[in-house]
Design an enzyme around this catalytic site. Structure first.
Site, PDB file in Angstrom:
ATOM      1  CB  SER A  97      34.735 -26.465  63.982  1.00 64.36           C
ATOM      2  OG  SER A  97      34.763 -27.799  64.461  1.00 64.36           O
ATOM      3  CG  HIS A  98      37.816 -28.049  69.108  1.00 65.46           C
ATOM      4  ND1 HIS A  98      36.916 -27.082  69.488  1.00 65.46           N
ATOM      5  CD2 HIS A  98      38.701 -28.148  70.129  1.00 65.46           C
ATOM      6  CE1 HIS A  98      37.237 -26.647  70.690  1.00 65.46           C
ATOM      7  NE2 HIS A  98      38.308 -27.269  71.103  1.00 65.46           N
ATOM      8  CB  SER A  99      36.817 -30.945  63.334  1.00 62.53           C
ATOM      9  OG  SER A  99      36.693 -31.435  62.018  1.00 62.53           O
TER      10      SER A  99
END
Lengths: 132, 200
Positions: free
Chosen positions: A13-15
């Site tokens: 994920s980007h996070s």
């Protein structure tokens, strides 16, 4: 059944929080039956994805049965493809990137993997979510 | 190509990105996730930090090293896309390239970027700058370092009315129309920096 016999799951994920949170949900479903790793955020800890971290996650979740990767948005997919290409050649054919929503896909894929299903079935189960 | 020119090219490319970081960010905030400026800055600053060893390599290896650094450091989709572009150029170019070599290598690199991004011309991406640049290179002629910056500037501006169907901008559909593509802009900036350095 030893974990390494089952397909591994990698969550990208980007996070970092999304990646770790999705991994927590997977672990609650399947315990330690499935090799699992998460890679979230860029190399500086901000939002983004990091090829080196994705490669490390694939290594961590590696199984002879292969690894299914779940991604969130554009760059996560492109960077995951890059990471797969940079893996040793004999592993590349046993790594798939699922076209599935990241949280639901990870839980579905891991549930399928925990029953010992082969990589193609794990991928298909996650991807069924897109047509449901 | 001597080491001094390779260093100047790396400095010029990094300078072009760093001095336009805010503009690239603003363009990306309009139609993407707003990270293009900082991601490209991070990538090229990492290249700049490694400039000594990179520029000591023959051009093909130097380009490969730049590509690998961008893949590892950029942190967004532009990392693999620009990384692929530089790595493909490194694979195709001889150590002392002619304009003909550049045109041929860029054609091959464009195909590699298309495959990496699963995209094609006219989809509001960096390809919409790279392709006209390649055509102009293949045409050749005099004053290329003066003419190519105009070609890429016009090409980047021509992405404004296009509708994005790849990348984050595609979520916006018709709302992506009316904004310049940030990847097209960064490609134009890099090409211009290269032309200005070689033409200087």
């Amino acid at each position: 059944m030893p974990a390494s016999k089952n397909v591994g799951i990698v969550i990208v994920s980007h996070s970092a929080k999304v990646a770790e949170g999705a991994a927590d949900m997977v672990r609650q479903m399947v315990g330690d039956n499935v090799p699992l790793a998460a890679a979230g955020g860029n190399a500086e800890g901000g939002l983004g994805t990091d090829v080196a971290a994705i490669m490390a996650a694939i290594d961590k979740a590696w199984s002879e049965a292969g690894v299914a990767i779940l991604v969130d948005l554009g760059g996560a997919e492109t960077n995951s493809e890059m990471a797969v290409e940079m893996m040793p050649e004999e592993r590349r054919e046993r790594i798939v990137i699922c076209n599935a929503p990241i949280v639901e896909g990870a839980v579905m894929a891991a549930t399928e993997a925990s029953g010992g299903s082969p990589l193609a079935v794990v991928q298909a189960t996650a991807e069924e979510l897109m047509s449901a | 190509m001597d080491d001094a020119l390779k260093k100047k090219l790396i400095e010029a490319m990094t300078g072009a990105i760093v001095s336009h970081t805010d503009e690239l960010t603003a363009l990306d905030q309009a139609i993407g996730d707003g990270d293009h400026g900082l991601n490209m800055k991070r990538g090229f600053e990492a290249v700049l930090a490694d400039m000594g060893p990179i520029s000591a390599k023959p051009l093909p290896d130097a380009l490969q090293a730049i590509g690998t650094t961008l893949v590892m450091k950029v942190g967004g989709a532009s990392g693999p896309l620009y990384g692929t572009l530089f790595m493909a150029l490194g694979k195709e170019l001889p150590p002392e390239p002619t304009v003909t070599d550049l045109a041929r290598a860029l054609a091959a690199a464009i195909e590699a970027v298309k495959a990496r991004g699963k995209s094609d011309l006219g989809q509001k991406t960096m390809l919409d700058v790279l392709a006209p640049l390649q055509v102009a290179l293949a045409h050749g002629g005099t004053d290329l370092t003066k003419r190519l910056p105009e070609v890429v500037k016009d090409a980047a501006e021509a992405t404004v009315p296009l509708r994005a169907i790849r990348g984050r901008a595609s979520f916006l559909g018709e709302r992506s129309v009316g904004h310049m593509d940030p990847g097209a802009r960064s490609s134009a900036l890099l090409a211009t920096a290269i032309c200005n350095t070689i033409g200087a």
